[in-house]
Design a protein around this motif. Structure first.
Motif, PDB file in Angstrom:
ATOM      1  N   ASP A 214      35.614 -10.495  65.067  1.00  0.00           N
ATOM      2  CA  ASP A 214      36.536  -9.643  65.833  1.00  0.00           C
ATOM      3  C   ASP A 214      37.167 -10.412  66.987  1.00  0.00           C
ATOM      4  OD1 ASP A 214      36.056  -7.438  64.219  1.00  0.00           O
ATOM      5  OD2 ASP A 214      34.328  -6.798  65.411  1.00  0.00           O
ATOM      6  N   TYR A 215      36.605 -11.600  67.270  1.00  0.00           N
ATOM      7  CA  TYR A 215      37.133 -12.434  68.355  1.00  0.00           C
ATOM      8  C   TYR A 215      37.881 -13.633  67.772  1.00  0.00           C
ATOM      9  CZ  TYR A 215      33.848  -9.724  71.171  1.00  0.00           C
ATOM     10  OH  TYR A 215      33.172  -8.695  71.788  1.00  0.00           O
ATOM     11  N   GLY A 233      45.201 -18.650  58.969  1.00  0.00           N
ATOM     12  CA  GLY A 233      44.723 -17.283  59.166  1.00  0.00           C
ATOM     13  C   GLY A 233      44.905 -16.486  57.888  1.00  0.00           C
ATOM     14  N   LEU A 234      43.814 -15.935  57.383  1.00  0.00           N
ATOM     15  CA  LEU A 234      43.861 -15.125  56.165  1.00  0.00           C
ATOM     16  C   LEU A 234      43.571 -13.669  56.514  1.00  0.00           C
ATOM     17  CD1 LEU A 234      41.661 -17.483  53.930  1.00  0.00           C
ATOM     18  CD2 LEU A 234      44.154 -17.480  54.105  1.00  0.00           C
ATOM     19  N   TYR A 235      44.021 -12.778  55.665  1.00  0.00           N
ATOM     20  CA  TYR A 235      43.771 -11.359  55.888  1.00  0.00           C
ATOM     21  C   TYR A 235      42.826 -10.840  54.812  1.00  0.00           C
ATOM     22  CZ  TYR A 235      47.529 -11.411  59.291  1.00  0.00           C
ATOM     23  OH  TYR A 235      48.299 -11.684  60.403  1.00  0.00           O
ATOM     24  N   GLY A 236      41.818 -10.084  55.245  1.00  0.00           N
ATOM     25  CA  GLY A 236      40.858  -9.519  54.311  1.00  0.00           C
ATOM     26  C   GLY A 236      40.532  -8.089  54.681  1.00  0.00           C
ATOM     27  N   ASN A 242      35.550  -1.000  55.340  1.00  0.00           N
ATOM     28  CA  ASN A 242      36.914  -0.701  54.901  1.00  0.00           C
ATOM     29  C   ASN A 242      37.942  -0.972  56.007  1.00  0.00           C
ATOM     30  OD1 ASN A 242      38.635   0.040  52.768  1.00  0.00           O
ATOM     31  ND2 ASN A 242      38.874   2.114  53.602  1.00  0.00           N
ATOM     32  N   LYS A 243      37.596  -1.877  56.927  1.00  0.00           N
ATOM     33  CA  LYS A 243      38.507  -2.248  58.009  1.00  0.00           C
ATOM     34  C   LYS A 243      39.165  -3.589  57.683  1.00  0.00           C
ATOM     35  CE  LYS A 243      36.006   0.010  61.819  1.00  0.00           C
ATOM     36  NZ  LYS A 243      35.256  -0.223  63.098  1.00  0.00           N
ATOM     37  N   ASP A 244      40.413  -3.720  58.132  1.00  0.00           N
ATOM     38  CA  ASP A 244      41.107  -4.995  57.945  1.00  0.00           C
ATOM     39  C   ASP A 244      40.498  -6.056  58.858  1.00  0.00           C
ATOM     40  OD1 ASP A 244      42.803  -3.904  56.094  1.00  0.00           O
ATOM     41  OD2 ASP A 244      44.368  -3.417  57.544  1.00  0.00           O
ATOM     42  N   LYS A 245      40.349  -7.246  58.320  1.00  0.00           N
ATOM     43  CA  LYS A 245      39.742  -8.342  59.072  1.00  0.00           C
ATOM     44  C   LYS A 245      40.631  -9.568  58.991  1.00  0.00           C
ATOM     45  CE  LYS A 245      35.448  -6.729  60.035  1.00  0.00           C
ATOM     46  NZ  LYS A 245      34.787  -6.783  61.354  1.00  0.00           N
TER      47      LYS A 245
END
Length: 289
Positions: A214-215, A233-236, A242-245
């Motif tokens: 989260d940081y 930076g990747l998006y998952g 079920n939260k975007d990371k």
């Protein structure tokens, strides 16, 4: 055109270097140690001790027909580099054993304390040579042609084909030189395979790191400014939450990993970090193209 010629010359330089190294492994270790670890060189070793036939000459006599069969079946796959490797490996082995006529007696391989020298050093040195040859697009022909023919016509996986052929040769060597030498040959096969993989794939000097936190902004700045490295930076999406990371992917040298882990732990003790081996990194800060 000039660059292409330069690349070809570089390829042949390293293939030739690999052939010399392989010749040392076979001619000064495997043959004197009576280690039959498969391949045409294994057959040549058996015939050398049975009929006193020169190892290189026998290898050439066996390899040329196999090369012609491979050329007919697979076409240009078996081109100039394979022919070059096939011929010159045989030449270098016999030349080396001619220059060093007492090659079989330099080390007493029958002495119990020296028993592992031939399979380990022979396997590793030969593996390094073969790895270099393969890395630069060359080949020494031999039983790999037979393995590919079996694979093509009988649909047996290539790996199993190699095991089957080398296994038969290894059994033949064991029947001539004894079970103990056969067991040493297995050690040689393993040592050679490890050396080939390390040379062909590269020795890992770097690690790939995935960091989920989260940081991520703080960790991103750490990588950019403290380590002077880039990243992606990747998006998952978290399967449980079920939260975007956001996922940070970067590559660091081995000696930087410990420091990174300590810093990440200070920023976010709950960070999820994945570290994996990387065998080759091309680009700025690492190996140039």
């Amino acid at each position: 055109m000039k660059n292409k010629l330069k690349d070809i010359l570089v390829d042949y330089f390293f293939i030739n270097f690999g052939l010399v190294i392989s010749a040392i492994g076979i001619g000064l270790f495997l043959v004197p140690g009576k280690i039959v670890s498969g391949g045409v060189s294994g057959i040549a070793t058996i015939l050398y001790y049975t009929f006193n036939l020169p190892v290189g000459l026998v290898m050439l006599a066996l390899n040329i027909p196999l090369f012609l069969i491979g050329l007919k079946i697979f076409g240009k796959t078996y081109g100039v580099k394979t022919f070059f490797g096939t011929v010159f490996l045989s030449v270098y082995i016999d030349l080396l054993r001619f220059i060093i006529p007492n090659a079989n007696n330099i080390i007493d391989f029958d002495k119990a304390s020296n028993a592992l020298i031939a399979p380990i050093f022979g396997g590793v040195i030969t593996g390094i040579g073969v790895g270099l040859i393969m890395k630069f697009g060359g080949s020494t022909g031999g039983t790999d042609i037979v393995a590919q023919i079996i694979n093509k016509y009988f649909k047996i996986p290539l790996g199993y084909s190699f095991i089957f052929i080398d296994g038969l040769i290894l059994l033949a060597g064991s029947s001539v030189f004894g079970i103990e030498k056969g067991l040493y040959a297995i050690i040689s096969l393993y040592a050679g395979a490890v050396a080939i993989n390390k040379i062909f794939e590269g020795v890992s000097y770097s690690k790939m790191i995935y960091i989920i936190s989260d940081y991520h902004e703080d960790i991103k700045n750490l990588i950019l400014h403290d380590f002077d490295r880039g990243g992606t930076g990747l998006y998952g999406n978290g399967l449980y939450t079920n939260k975007d990371k956001k996922i940070i992917m970067t590559v660091l040298k081995n000696n930087e990993i410990h420091e990174l882990k300590n810093y990440v732990k200070q920023i976010d003790p709950n960070a999820f970090v994945i570290i994996s081996e990387v065998y080759e990194v091309l680009g700025e800060g690492f190996t140039p193209f």
